[in-house]
Design a protein around this motif. Sequence first.
Motif: not given
Length: 221
Positions: A2-8, A69-77
Amino acid sequence: MKLLALETANEQCSVSIVDETQELFFQLDARAKAQTQTILPMIDQAFTQLGLSASELTAIAFSRGPGSFSGVRINAAVTQALAWANDLPVVPVSTLQALAQSAYRIAGLTAVTAVLDARMKEVYIASFKVDSQGIMQAVDEEQLLNYDDASQAVKFELVGPGSALIKPEQIQYKDLSATAQDIATIARADVEQKKWVSAELALPVYLRDNAWKKIPEQGKT
């Protein structure tokens, strides 16, 4: 599996859960810059709908940038927090690669130059070709370039919102954008081969050294 994938990373938010063969859940919120409010409720909805808990996941994949910048940071966090809390490995996926994958998924393009607007009269750019497994693979390095230099770096069909900035006459695929579906497609093959990293390496990629600076310091008006 089961893989969860996130894109922000593209100023929108999407969540996908897949297994070895199919998509189990997908949701997209296309509102610009709503990721902070939507990402966690969307993850919770996915778990509830599927009757899963985070501890039952095999791994988490996320778009690690370059991008907003904010989207990448949210995704990683969010990825780091979930991975640390549940002792899960992570798969960082290039946002440009995911954009290229969306071009293959939506338009059937097999060779593309993916371009994202980096602001300040620059773009993020890289080129990709599809492999025998249907995965877009890089043929050159990701770069942060001004418009003139980027126009010289184009190898294939232009895709993505940055394409019109460097070649205004080539706008057919400027509205393509990656979603968590594309992150999942790319990461699934890595998860099956256990090509992943630990949570502390779920790091964003900005390409711009001063991405952390405030807008006035970046020379914006």
